[in-house]
Design a protein around this motif. Structure first.
Motif, PDB file in Angstrom:
ATOM      1  N   PHE A  37       3.091  43.018  23.473  1.00  0.00           N
ATOM      2  CA  PHE A  37       1.981  43.121  22.370  1.00  0.00           C
ATOM      3  C   PHE A  37       1.567  41.081  23.024  1.00  0.00           C
ATOM      4  N   PHE A  38       0.816  40.958  23.070  1.00  0.00           N
ATOM      5  CA  PHE A  38      -0.261  39.871  23.476  1.00  0.00           C
ATOM      6  C   PHE A  38      -1.469  39.835  22.745  1.00  0.00           C
ATOM      7  N   GLY A  39      -1.596  38.627  22.086  1.00  0.00           N
ATOM      8  CA  GLY A  39      -2.600  38.328  21.340  1.00  0.00           C
ATOM      9  C   GLY A  39      -3.849  37.286  21.564  1.00  0.00           C
ATOM     10  N   LEU A  40      -4.921  37.333  21.314  1.00  0.00           N
ATOM     11  CA  LEU A  40      -5.551  36.412  21.595  1.00  0.00           C
ATOM     12  C   LEU A  40      -5.978  35.300  19.805  1.00  0.00           C
ATOM     13  N   MET A  41      -5.852  34.114  19.892  1.00  0.00           N
ATOM     14  CA  MET A  41      -7.172  33.344  19.225  1.00  0.00           C
ATOM     15  C   MET A  41      -7.623  33.018  18.832  1.00  0.00           C
ATOM     16  N   GLU A  42      -8.125  33.956  20.169  1.00  0.00           N
ATOM     17  CA  GLU A  42      -9.895  33.912  19.900  1.00  0.00           C
ATOM     18  C   GLU A  42     -10.148  34.567  18.814  1.00  0.00           C
ATOM     19  N   ASP A  43      -9.566  35.968  18.813  1.00  0.00           N
ATOM     20  CA  ASP A  43      -9.752  37.533  18.774  1.00  0.00           C
ATOM     21  C   ASP A  43      -8.547  37.870  17.202  1.00  0.00           C
ATOM     22  N   PRO A  45      -8.466  39.336  14.917  1.00  0.00           N
ATOM     23  CA  PRO A  45      -8.641  40.639  13.776  1.00  0.00           C
ATOM     24  C   PRO A  45      -8.102  41.270  14.591  1.00  0.00           C
ATOM     25  N   ARG A  46      -8.478  41.399  16.033  1.00  0.00           N
ATOM     26  CA  ARG A  46      -8.676  42.227  16.832  1.00  0.00           C
ATOM     27  C   ARG A  46      -6.871  42.160  17.209  1.00  0.00           C
ATOM     28  N   SER A  47      -6.205  41.172  17.112  1.00  0.00           N
ATOM     29  CA  SER A  47      -5.124  41.164  17.848  1.00  0.00           C
ATOM     30  C   SER A  47      -4.218  41.865  16.812  1.00  0.00           C
ATOM     31  N   MET A  48      -4.329  41.439  15.454  1.00  0.00           N
ATOM     32  CA  MET A  48      -3.951  41.594  14.701  1.00  0.00           C
ATOM     33  C   MET A  48      -3.578  43.540  14.275  1.00  0.00           C
ATOM     34  N   MET A  50      -4.351  45.485  16.322  1.00  0.00           N
ATOM     35  CA  MET A  50      -3.198  45.656  18.679  1.00  0.00           C
ATOM     36  C   MET A  50      -1.447  45.535  17.750  1.00  0.00           C
ATOM     37  N   LEU A  51      -1.318  45.057  17.246  1.00  0.00           N
ATOM     38  CA  LEU A  51      -0.052  44.391  16.937  1.00  0.00           C
ATOM     39  C   LEU A  51       0.453  45.712  15.921  1.00  0.00           C
ATOM     40  N   GLN A  52      -0.346  45.890  14.420  1.00  0.00           N
ATOM     41  CA  GLN A  52      -0.042  46.670  13.870  1.00  0.00           C
ATOM     42  C   GLN A  52       0.482  47.831  14.187  1.00  0.00           C
ATOM     43  N   MET A  53      -0.547  48.388  15.502  1.00  0.00           N
ATOM     44  CA  MET A  53      -0.577  49.678  16.525  1.00  0.00           C
ATOM     45  C   MET A  53       0.473  50.246  17.317  1.00  0.00           C
ATOM     46  N   THR A  54       0.864  48.181  17.640  1.00  0.00           N
ATOM     47  CA  THR A  54       1.747  48.803  19.248  1.00  0.00           C
ATOM     48  C   THR A  54       3.319  48.352  18.336  1.00  0.00           C
ATOM     49  N   LEU A  55       3.798  48.093  17.162  1.00  0.00           N
ATOM     50  CA  LEU A  55       4.348  48.422  16.344  1.00  0.00           C
ATOM     51  C   LEU A  55       5.147  49.241  15.398  1.00  0.00           C
ATOM     52  N   GLY A  56       3.198  49.835  15.272  1.00  0.00           N
ATOM     53  CA  GLY A  56       3.763  50.944  14.214  1.00  0.00           C
ATOM     54  C   GLY A  56       3.797  50.571  12.762  1.00  0.00           C
ATOM     55  N   LEU A  97      -9.427  38.279  32.421  1.00  0.00           N
ATOM     56  CA  LEU A  97      -7.691  38.513  32.265  1.00  0.00           C
ATOM     57  C   LEU A  97      -8.646  39.117  30.595  1.00  0.00           C
ATOM     58  N   TYR A  98      -9.147  38.623  29.910  1.00  0.00           N
ATOM     59  CA  TYR A  98      -9.717  39.226  28.690  1.00  0.00           C
ATOM     60  C   TYR A  98      -9.832  40.106  28.500  1.00  0.00           C
TER      61      TYR A  98
END
Length: 100
Positions: A37-43, A45-48, A50-56, A97-98
């Protein structure tokens, strides 16, 4: 081209990074492909999401907000298109990269 932190010191590593930006961006992309998992501080809501989906996870995780300056007015948060374009001209590898 591109932005490499300038602390006033000229090092071989910084010179290498400046002269091999595309190669370094591709290496960063390969590293991201190996990351769970990799999230962006600039985004956040989308990062969280993606984390939810990645970790189920059943619920979307919440990132605690600390050191938030509530006194910043809306006008100070926005920058002009000209300023944004100038900043973007210094960070093409980051932008690539973003999007990756």
């Amino acid at each position: 081209g591109g932005y490499i932190a300038n602390d006033g010191l000229k090092t071989e590593r910084k010179e290498y990074l400046r002269n091999h930006m595309a190669e370094n961006a591709l290496e960063a992309a390969r590293n991201l492909d190996k990351t769970v998992f990799f999230g962006l501080m600039e985004d956040i809501p989308r990062s969280m999401a993606m984390l939810q989906m990645t970790l189920g996870l059943d619920k979307e995780p919440k990132l605690p907000m600390r050191n938030v300056n509530k006194k910043v007015n809306e006008k100070e948060k926005n920058i002009s298109n000209e300023t944004a374009s100038k900043i973007e001209s210094y960070i093409p590898g980051d932008l690539w990269l973003y999007e990756y």
